[in-house]
Write a protein that holds these residues in place. Structure first.
Motif, PDB file in Angstrom:
ATOM      1  N   ASP A 139     -13.763  -0.514   9.306  1.00 30.84           N
ATOM      2  CA  ASP A 139     -12.426  -0.589  10.137  1.00 30.84           C
ATOM      3  C   ASP A 139     -11.689  -1.865   9.980  1.00 30.84           C
ATOM      4  OD1 ASP A 139     -13.598   1.798  11.214  1.00 30.84           O
ATOM      5  OD2 ASP A 139     -14.196   0.652  13.240  1.00 30.84           O
ATOM      6  N   TRP A 140     -12.021  -3.008  10.017  1.00 25.84           N
ATOM      7  CA  TRP A 140     -11.435  -4.239  10.025  1.00 25.84           C
ATOM      8  C   TRP A 140     -10.795  -4.412   8.542  1.00 25.84           C
ATOM      9  CZ3 TRP A 140      -8.457  -6.125  13.195  1.00 25.84           C
ATOM     10  CH2 TRP A 140      -8.083  -7.456  13.112  1.00 25.84           C
ATOM     11  N   GLN A 141     -11.641  -4.107   7.400  1.00 29.26           N
ATOM     12  CA  GLN A 141     -11.157  -4.035   5.958  1.00 29.26           C
ATOM     13  C   GLN A 141     -10.062  -3.289   5.908  1.00 29.26           C
ATOM     14  OE1 GLN A 141     -14.801  -3.198   3.813  1.00 29.26           O
ATOM     15  NE2 GLN A 141     -14.964  -5.578   3.434  1.00 29.26           N
ATOM     16  N   LEU A 142      -9.917  -2.070   6.329  1.00 23.76           N
ATOM     17  CA  LEU A 142      -9.021  -1.013   6.192  1.00 23.76           C
ATOM     18  C   LEU A 142      -7.757  -1.710   6.816  1.00 23.76           C
ATOM     19  CD1 LEU A 142      -8.722   2.626   6.163  1.00 23.76           C
ATOM     20  CD2 LEU A 142      -7.498   1.602   7.812  1.00 23.76           C
ATOM     21  N   ASN A 143      -7.957  -2.226   8.070  1.00 24.03           N
ATOM     22  CA  ASN A 143      -6.795  -2.719   8.793  1.00 24.03           C
ATOM     23  C   ASN A 143      -6.010  -3.649   8.136  1.00 24.03           C
ATOM     24  OD1 ASN A 143      -5.050  -3.397  10.848  1.00 24.03           O
ATOM     25  ND2 ASN A 143      -6.767  -3.256  12.336  1.00 24.03           N
ATOM     26  N   ILE A 144      -6.917  -4.676   7.357  1.00 25.07           N
ATOM     27  CA  ILE A 144      -6.236  -5.818   6.822  1.00 25.07           C
ATOM     28  C   ILE A 144      -5.620  -5.291   5.662  1.00 25.07           C
ATOM     29  CG2 ILE A 144      -6.876  -7.925   5.426  1.00 25.07           C
ATOM     30  CD1 ILE A 144      -9.210  -8.322   7.590  1.00 25.07           C
ATOM     31  N   ALA A 145      -6.045  -4.535   4.697  1.00 23.59           N
ATOM     32  CA  ALA A 145      -5.572  -4.064   3.446  1.00 23.59           C
ATOM     33  C   ALA A 145      -4.258  -2.926   3.949  1.00 23.59           C
ATOM     34  CB  ALA A 145      -6.571  -2.992   3.004  1.00 23.59           C
ATOM     35  N   TYR A 146      -4.299  -2.397   4.824  1.00 25.08           N
ATOM     36  CA  TYR A 146      -2.946  -1.711   5.317  1.00 25.08           C
ATOM     37  C   TYR A 146      -2.033  -2.767   5.596  1.00 25.08           C
ATOM     38  CZ  TYR A 146       0.122   0.783   8.550  1.00 25.08           C
ATOM     39  OH  TYR A 146       1.131   1.410   9.251  1.00 25.08           O
ATOM     40  N   ASN A 147      -2.217  -3.848   6.325  1.00 28.91           N
ATOM     41  CA  ASN A 147      -1.293  -4.902   6.539  1.00 28.91           C
ATOM     42  C   ASN A 147      -0.645  -5.438   5.541  1.00 28.91           C
ATOM     43  OD1 ASN A 147       0.211  -6.256   9.021  1.00 28.91           O
ATOM     44  ND2 ASN A 147      -0.548  -8.087   7.726  1.00 28.91           N
ATOM     45  N   ALA A 148      -1.308  -5.504   4.416  1.00 24.45           N
ATOM     46  CA  ALA A 148      -0.928  -5.898   3.086  1.00 24.45           C
ATOM     47  C   ALA A 148       0.188  -4.907   2.421  1.00 24.45           C
ATOM     48  CB  ALA A 148      -2.005  -5.948   2.148  1.00 24.45           C
ATOM     49  N   ALA A 149      -0.170  -3.606   2.613  1.00 20.95           N
ATOM     50  CA  ALA A 149       0.705  -2.595   2.061  1.00 20.95           C
ATOM     51  C   ALA A 149       1.907  -2.688   2.910  1.00 20.95           C
ATOM     52  CB  ALA A 149      -0.079  -1.247   2.163  1.00 20.95           C
ATOM     53  N   LEU A 150       1.979  -2.790   4.236  1.00 15.61           N
ATOM     54  CA  LEU A 150       2.823  -2.748   4.861  1.00 15.61           C
ATOM     55  C   LEU A 150       3.851  -3.845   4.830  1.00 15.61           C
ATOM     56  CD1 LEU A 150       3.827  -0.959   7.523  1.00 15.61           C
ATOM     57  CD2 LEU A 150       2.979  -2.761   9.068  1.00 15.61           C
ATOM     58  N   GLN A 151       3.204  -5.008   4.316  1.00 14.15           N
ATOM     59  CA  GLN A 151       4.143  -6.049   4.269  1.00 14.15           C
ATOM     60  C   GLN A 151       4.922  -6.147   2.794  1.00 14.15           C
ATOM     61  OE1 GLN A 151       4.740  -8.318   6.813  1.00 14.15           O
ATOM     62  NE2 GLN A 151       3.027  -6.928   7.625  1.00 14.15           N
ATOM     63  N   ALA A 152       4.276  -5.429   1.815  1.00  9.82           N
ATOM     64  CA  ALA A 152       4.859  -5.147   0.690  1.00  9.82           C
ATOM     65  C   ALA A 152       6.050  -4.136   0.970  1.00  9.82           C
ATOM     66  CB  ALA A 152       3.873  -4.712  -0.503  1.00  9.82           C
ATOM     67  N   ALA A 153       5.810  -3.125   1.730  1.00 10.48           N
ATOM     68  CA  ALA A 153       6.848  -2.184   1.831  1.00 10.48           C
ATOM     69  C   ALA A 153       8.111  -2.687   2.795  1.00 10.48           C
ATOM     70  CB  ALA A 153       6.194  -0.999   2.652  1.00 10.48           C
ATOM     71  N   THR A 154       7.651  -3.652   3.552  1.00  6.82           N
ATOM     72  CA  THR A 154       8.627  -4.308   4.444  1.00  6.82           C
ATOM     73  C   THR A 154       9.508  -5.007   3.611  1.00  6.82           C
ATOM     74  OG1 THR A 154       7.217  -4.085   6.451  1.00  6.82           O
ATOM     75  CG2 THR A 154       9.083  -5.866   6.250  1.00  6.82           C
ATOM     76  N   ALA A 155       8.999  -5.975   2.547  1.00  8.60           N
ATOM     77  CA  ALA A 155       9.793  -6.627   1.593  1.00  8.60           C
ATOM     78  C   ALA A 155      10.506  -5.494   0.844  1.00  8.60           C
ATOM     79  CB  ALA A 155       8.880  -7.407   0.539  1.00  8.60           C
ATOM     80  N   ALA A 156      10.248  -4.615   0.295  1.00  8.67           N
ATOM     81  CA  ALA A 156      11.165  -3.674  -0.476  1.00  8.67           C
ATOM     82  C   ALA A 156      12.295  -3.176   0.407  1.00  8.67           C
ATOM     83  CB  ALA A 156      10.505  -2.432  -0.714  1.00  8.67           C
ATOM     84  N   LEU A 157      12.083  -2.956   1.671  1.00 10.63           N
ATOM     85  CA  LEU A 157      13.101  -2.573   2.603  1.00 10.63           C
ATOM     86  C   LEU A 157      14.035  -3.481   2.885  1.00 10.63           C
ATOM     87  CD1 LEU A 157      14.058  -0.066   4.418  1.00 10.63           C
ATOM     88  CD2 LEU A 157      12.400  -0.675   6.429  1.00 10.63           C
ATOM     89  N   ALA A 158      13.501  -4.949   3.102  1.00 10.49           N
ATOM     90  CA  ALA A 158      14.261  -6.101   3.560  1.00 10.49           C
ATOM     91  C   ALA A 158      15.511  -6.228   2.296  1.00 10.49           C
ATOM     92  CB  ALA A 158      13.551  -7.264   3.651  1.00 10.49           C
ATOM     93  N   ALA A 159      14.918  -6.283   0.966  1.00 17.74           N
ATOM     94  CA  ALA A 159      15.586  -6.525  -0.085  1.00 17.74           C
ATOM     95  C   ALA A 159      16.780  -5.314  -0.405  1.00 17.74           C
ATOM     96  CB  ALA A 159      14.640  -6.462  -1.391  1.00 17.74           C
ATOM     97  N   SER A 160      16.371  -4.090   0.492  1.00 23.66           N
ATOM     98  CA  SER A 160      17.361  -2.945   0.147  1.00 23.66           C
ATOM     99  C   SER A 160      18.486  -3.323   1.242  1.00 23.66           C
ATOM    100  CB  SER A 160      17.009  -1.873   0.542  1.00 23.66           C
ATOM    101  OG  SER A 160      15.794  -1.501  -0.839  1.00 23.66           O
TER     102      SER A 160
END
Length: 148
Positions: free
Chosen positions: A44-65
């Motif tokens: 559960d926690w491994q998925l949560n941490i990996a999900y947060n990594a993906a979310l931060q990357a996606a947030t960077a793309a949105l911010a750059a846009s």
């Protein structure tokens, strides 16, 4: 529907990013990509941490846009925005959204809902997304990347 339409619908706000913000978001993603493989953590926690990594990357793309997601359906909007930012395929977005839902159940409602395989799949997806976002940033928004 474009990100401009999303802005008009009130799903996004305009946002001026900086090299420091993008660097910080990618650094959090990198930290979480390393941490999600830590032995001894629950799936559960491994998925949560990996999900947060993906979310931060996606947030960077949105911010750059030039945008930031509003609070309502925040994670959902960030994930869906990948179709407009990095032109992610529908399959990647659907899989990430499935993991978003799984994370919500495992994180807030019921422990033990995530298998080791699912946690590994989320980590692999997060790695792929982090790589794809950086490639896209280098091609489309090199001005927001650190010059290191």
């Amino acid at each position: 529907m474009s990100l401009k339409n999303w802005l008009n619908n009130g799903w996004l706000t305009e946002h001026r990013t900086s090299t420091q913000e993008i660097t910080s978001l990618l650094a959090v993603a990198d930290r979480d990509l390393a941490d999600c493989r830590t032995s001894g953590l629950s799936s559960d926690w491994q998925l949560n941490i990996a999900y947060n990594a993906a979310l931060q990357a996606a947030t960077a793309a949105l911010a750059a846009s030039g945008y930031r997601a509003v609070r309502e359906s925040h994670h959902y909007r960030i994930i869906q925005s990948l179709a407009h930012t990095i032109k992610a395929d529908a399959g990647l977005i659907a899989l990430l959204d499935q993991f978003r839902k799984k994370r919500n159940i495992g994180g807030y409602e019921q422990a033990g809902m995530v298998s080791d395989q699912e946690a590994g799949e989320m980590a692999d997806l997060a790695h792929r997304l982090r790589r794809d976002v950086e490639k896209w940033l280098r091609e489309k928004h090199p001005d927001v990347l650190s010059k290191k």
